[in-house]
Scaffold this active site. Structure first.
Site, PDB file in Angstrom:
ATOM      1  N   CYS A   4       1.010  -0.901  -0.096  1.00 57.67           N
ATOM      2  CA  CYS A   4       0.096   0.047  -0.175  1.00 57.67           C
ATOM      3  C   CYS A   4       1.053   0.564  -0.391  1.00 57.67           C
ATOM      4  O   CYS A   4       1.899   0.677   0.894  1.00 57.67           O
ATOM      5  CB  CYS A   4      -1.506  -0.308   0.970  1.00 57.67           C
ATOM      6  N   ARG A  51       2.890   0.653  -5.327  1.00 56.12           N
ATOM      7  CA  ARG A  51       2.473  -0.702  -4.384  1.00 56.12           C
ATOM      8  C   ARG A  51       1.756  -1.453  -3.940  1.00 56.12           C
ATOM      9  O   ARG A  51       1.198  -1.601  -3.322  1.00 56.12           O
ATOM     10  CB  ARG A  51       3.004   0.661  -2.943  1.00 56.12           C
ATOM     11  N   TRP A  55      -2.174  -2.521  -2.142  1.00 51.48           N
ATOM     12  CA  TRP A  55      -2.563  -4.402  -2.517  1.00 51.48           C
ATOM     13  C   TRP A  55      -3.272  -4.759  -0.844  1.00 51.48           C
ATOM     14  O   TRP A  55      -2.886  -4.905   0.323  1.00 51.48           O
ATOM     15  CB  TRP A  55      -0.923  -3.988  -1.665  1.00 51.48           C
ATOM     16  N   ASN A  63      -0.506   2.012   5.897  1.00 51.27           N
ATOM     17  CA  ASN A  63       0.313   1.536   6.069  1.00 51.27           C
ATOM     18  C   ASN A  63       0.733   0.530   6.404  1.00 51.27           C
ATOM     19  O   ASN A  63       1.390   0.847   7.576  1.00 51.27           O
ATOM     20  CB  ASN A  63       1.242   1.689   4.762  1.00 51.27           C
ATOM     21  N   GLY A  64       0.660  -1.034   6.363  1.00 46.76           N
ATOM     22  CA  GLY A  64       1.410  -2.319   7.504  1.00 46.76           C
ATOM     23  C   GLY A  64       0.608  -2.768   7.564  1.00 46.76           C
ATOM     24  O   GLY A  64      -0.691  -3.769   6.558  1.00 46.76           O
ATOM     25  N   GLU A  87      13.175 -18.529 -13.642  1.00 42.71           N
ATOM     26  CA  GLU A  87      13.298 -16.959 -13.982  1.00 42.71           C
ATOM     27  C   GLU A  87      12.044 -16.724 -15.092  1.00 42.71           C
ATOM     28  O   GLU A  87      11.141 -16.160 -14.858  1.00 42.71           O
ATOM     29  CB  GLU A  87      14.430 -16.033 -14.116  1.00 42.71           C
ATOM     30  N   LYS A 138       8.011 -15.985 -15.072  1.00 43.72           N
ATOM     31  CA  LYS A 138       8.191 -14.356 -15.860  1.00 43.72           C
ATOM     32  C   LYS A 138       6.378 -14.582 -16.278  1.00 43.72           C
ATOM     33  O   LYS A 138       5.803 -13.897 -16.796  1.00 43.72           O
ATOM     34  CB  LYS A 138       8.873 -13.817 -16.468  1.00 43.72           C
ATOM     35  N   GLU A 159       3.587 -14.575 -13.702  1.00 41.23           N
ATOM     36  CA  GLU A 159       3.648 -13.396 -12.858  1.00 41.23           C
ATOM     37  C   GLU A 159       2.413 -12.791 -14.553  1.00 41.23           C
ATOM     38  O   GLU A 159       1.479 -11.326 -13.700  1.00 41.23           O
ATOM     39  CB  GLU A 159       4.813 -12.934 -13.171  1.00 41.23           C
ATOM     40  N   HIS A 179      12.103 -37.176 -12.297  1.00 43.41           N
ATOM     41  CA  HIS A 179      12.072 -37.325 -11.084  1.00 43.41           C
ATOM     42  C   HIS A 179      10.829 -37.205 -10.831  1.00 43.41           C
ATOM     43  O   HIS A 179      10.304 -36.864  -9.307  1.00 43.41           O
ATOM     44  CB  HIS A 179      13.154 -37.097 -10.380  1.00 43.41           C
ATOM     45  N   LYS A 229       4.270  -3.703  -6.761  1.00 47.86           N
ATOM     46  CA  LYS A 229       5.992  -3.587  -7.526  1.00 47.86           C
ATOM     47  C   LYS A 229       7.020  -3.825  -6.035  1.00 47.86           C
ATOM     48  O   LYS A 229       7.823  -5.047  -6.005  1.00 47.86           O
ATOM     49  CB  LYS A 229       6.471  -3.041  -7.963  1.00 47.86           C
TER      50      LYS A 229
HETATM   51  O1  M6R Z   1      12.195  -5.849  -5.026  1.00 49.89           O
HETATM   52  P1  M6R Z   1      13.587  -6.734  -5.244  1.00 49.89           P
HETATM   53  O2  M6R Z   1      13.852  -7.182  -5.789  1.00 49.89           O
HETATM   54  O3  M6R Z   1      13.319  -6.950  -3.491  1.00 49.89           O
HETATM   55  O4  M6R Z   1      11.901  -7.518  -5.055  1.00 49.89           O
HETATM   56  C1  M6R Z   1      11.789  -8.805  -5.370  1.00 49.89           C
HETATM   57  C2  M6R Z   1      10.705  -9.730  -5.509  1.00 49.89           C
HETATM   58  O5  M6R Z   1       9.268  -9.317  -5.073  1.00 49.89           O
HETATM   59  C3  M6R Z   1      10.646  -9.587  -7.275  1.00 49.89           C
HETATM   60  O6  M6R Z   1      11.131  -9.786  -7.762  1.00 49.89           O
HETATM   61  C4  M6R Z   1       9.622 -10.517  -7.578  1.00 49.89           C
HETATM   62  O7  M6R Z   1       9.615 -11.315  -8.117  1.00 49.89           O
HETATM   63  C5  M6R Z   1       9.604  -9.799  -9.559  1.00 49.89           C
HETATM   64  N1  M6R Z   1       8.074  -8.888  -9.550  1.00 49.89           N
HETATM   65  C6  M6R Z   1       9.009 -10.995 -10.188  1.00 49.89           C
HETATM   66  O8  M6R Z   1       9.214 -10.320 -11.707  1.00 49.89           O
END
Ligand code: M6R
Length: 589
Positions: free
Chosen positions: A2, A27, A74, A98-99, A462, A466, A469, A485, A584
């Site tokens: 947030c 956020r 959020w 926020n928190g 990774e 992506k 996500e 396995h 983010k």
């Molecule tokens: O700001 P950070 O690099 O610490 O964030 C870590 C993860 O939240 C971030 O990499 C997340 O997995 C990405 N949205 C993936 O694309």
């Protein structure tokens, strides 16, 4: 997570609050809201979805008032709905939070017993209810905020308006960041200094337990002992809010920025005074991070092990912080983070700081991690707006390669080759139309498997992250050798399998694993280089990427995987910059 923002000014504040919220939207973007005090009465507008929805609402139903608080949410407690959106108004109190309140169940039960029935599912409304109760009991707003600390477990940054107190905003924080600022009769607050944009040139970060009163005069700050204090101000750099330029999303723009961001990161590290060699005396390295940043660590583990000749552990920060493993003297803990604010990674850093030396590879200069680590290794990806980490990831890889090369103490041809990274990445970007064709097939599947060995294993995870996500397609990355396995059971006729299989000693092993998947009907896509290219009939479709040694290879493959995910998601019409349910910067654990 947030974001919170607030302002007291000599003129209506709604427009500036909306601008602040737009800058905080990274956020969380489940809902947004603003409350103001207008002639002593609360005015409030809230809407579900992103800040532009709130903006339209305010355009049709203007919001007067010279003191206001704003929030972008959020969702943690309760779905994204207008009822759950902040600000919450209870009696004389309007509040944004926020928190996370950890004892919300007990607080809710207590308030209900006292005849106070919450109207939302949120933990935040409970804070508004407690504060209203404290005001009713005769406490001043400052004392009521201070009393929160005795009743609430968890973290909070809170801003409140109180009816009957004039144009004043009362704020406090514990665990969650909050800055205040003052300029020519206007006071501001925000959970993120950058969100103040052009409105402030310096900010005052509040300490845990502080309570501050914002008005037309400079902020008055009290510490937790109720003593009036002066907190040190720091400058904030004025950064213009980034635009998409000619791209249809920030993510695509950020993917295309990588030739520059990688070059900048490498140049900055080589020309800075930074003494990475202080890592040379480490007897072991522990890397801790979350999400994509964690995959950067996994990928670089072997680089660091080979270069430093010491054991390298890679830890998920969310696990590490509670496992609290012994850290032997001589270990250096390196956290890796784009935002520098990820709650779990920050907690890992704070735990390690009590025992060993620490370093942070971080993209945001004035972030908590940058301020708290013993050594800061900056990445120069610039502001990353898209929730999916792209240019931040490759900048992290460049920084980790730089660390490895420094630890190697000698001629490092692999590292020198990174000078040609911008050109190689432009070549990958030129393959975008071809990758789009393949991506459209991935997007139609119900599940996609990514495979690789060595660095390719981290990249497989990774690449899968992506795709899931931003396209919401179920994807998993596995070490190719693990296929039989268990994961092989997922393969049925038509299941797409993406393999990161460059030429080299491991390629034949990976290709053998791919044959096992192909024999069960998998549709294989191999990402490789010219020396590793095979005829399509051997194993499946092949995309030939530029050649490169390990550091450059990792960057090249990363960009290709980003484009696959991007095109897959766009072909499904997804909002790639703001994927559902995500934010983010993950500032809650
Ligand atoms: O700001 P950070 O690099 O610490 O964030 C870590 C993860 O939240 C971030 O990499 C997340 O997995 C990405 N949205 C993936 O694309």
């Amino acid at each position: 997570m947030c974001g919170i923002f607030g302002m007291v000014n000599g003129h209506p504040v709604a427009k500036d609050l909306l601008t602040g919220l737009q800058r905080l939207e990274y956020r969380g973007y489940d809902s947004a809201g603003i409350a103001t005090l207008d002639n002593g009465e609360f005015q409030r507008r809230r809407s579900v979805g992103c800040v532009s929805h709130l903006e339209s609402l305010i355009r049709s139903l203007p919001l007067p008032g010279h003191a206001g608080i704003a929030h972008t949410r959020w969702a943690t407690h309760g779905p994204a709905s207008e009822r759950n959106a902040h600000p919450h108004i209870v009696g004389r109190v309007a509040l944004v939070h926020n928190g996370i309140v950890e004892n919300d169940v007990a607080l809710r039960a207590g308030l209900t017993r006292r005849g106070r029935i919450p109207q939302s599912d949120t933990d935040s409304e409970l804070l508004a209810m407690l504060l209203d109760e404290l005001l009713e009991a005769g406490k001043t707003p400052v004392d009521a905020l201070r009393a929160l600390a005795d009743q609430v477990e968890g973290s909070y940054a809170v801003a409140m308006l109180v009816q009957g107190e004039g144009d004043e905003i009362f704020v406090t924080r514990r665990g969650s960041p909050l800055v205040v600022s003052y300029r020519e009769g206007a006071s501001l607050l925000s959970s993120d200094a950058q969100a103040l944009g052009e409105l402030a040139s310096e900010v005052i970060p509040l300490a845990d337990g502080d309570v501050a009163v914002l008005s037309h005069d400079p902020p008055v700050i009290f510490d937790q002992e109720r003593t009036r204090v002066t907190r040190k101000a720091r400058d904030v750099e004025h950064r213009k809010a980034p635009t998409k330029e000619n791209f249809d999303s920030f993510m695509l723009k950020e993917i295309h920025e990588q030739p520059d961001t990688i070059r900048r990161t490498l140049m900055d590290l080589s020309s800075s005074e930074l003494s990475l060699s202080s890592l040379g005396s480490a007897t072991s390295l522990t890397l801790a991070a979350c999400g994509t940043s964690y995959y950067a660590c996994l990928l670089a583990r072997r680089w660091l092990e080979e270069a430093a000749g010491v054991p390298v552990q890679v830890e998920l920060a969310s696990e590490f912080r509670y496992r609290e493993p012994p850290l032997l003297p001589g270990t250096v803990l390196i956290v890796v983070s784009q935002s520098g604010e990820t709650a779990d990674t920050l907690a890992a850093l704070r735990y390690a700081k009590e025992h060993v030396r620490t370093a942070a590879i971080v993209n945001v200069d004035d972030s908590s991690m940058a301020r708290e680590a013993d050594l800061v290794i900056p990445t120069r990806a610039g502001t990353e707006i898209g929730v999916a980490s792209t240019k931040a990831f490759t900048a992290q890889l460049a920084a980790l390669a730089s660390v490895a090369s420094t630890l190697r103490h000698g001629c490092d041809v692999d590292f020198r080759e990174l000078n040609s990274a911008p050109m190689a990445i432009r070549e990958v970007l030129a393959l975008s139309p071809l990758l789009r064709e393949h991506a459209q097939k991935l997007a139609r599947a119900s599940r996609v498997i990514y495979l690789g060995r060595g660095a390719g294993h981290a990249l497989a995870m990774e690449g899968a992250l992506k795709l899931k996500e931003i396209a919401y397609v179920h994807a998993e990355g596995f070490a190719a050798g693990e296929l039989k396995h268990g994961p092989l059971a997922l393969v049925e006729p038509g299941t797409p399998v993406v393999a990161i299989a460059p030429s080299g000693p491991l390629q034949a092993k990976t290709l053998a694993n791919l044959q096992e998947a192909k024999a069960r009907g998998a549709e294989i896509l191999v990402l490789t280089d010219a020396a590793g290219a095979l005829p399509a009939e051997t194993v499946g479709e092949v995309v030939v990427l530029p050649s490169g040694r390990p550091y450059l290879r990792a960057l090249i493959d990363s960009v290709a995987l980003q484009l696959l995910a991007y095109h897959g998601a766009s072909s499904l019409g997804r909002d790639v910059d703001r994927p559902r349910n995500l934010a983010k910067s993950v500032t809650v654990e």
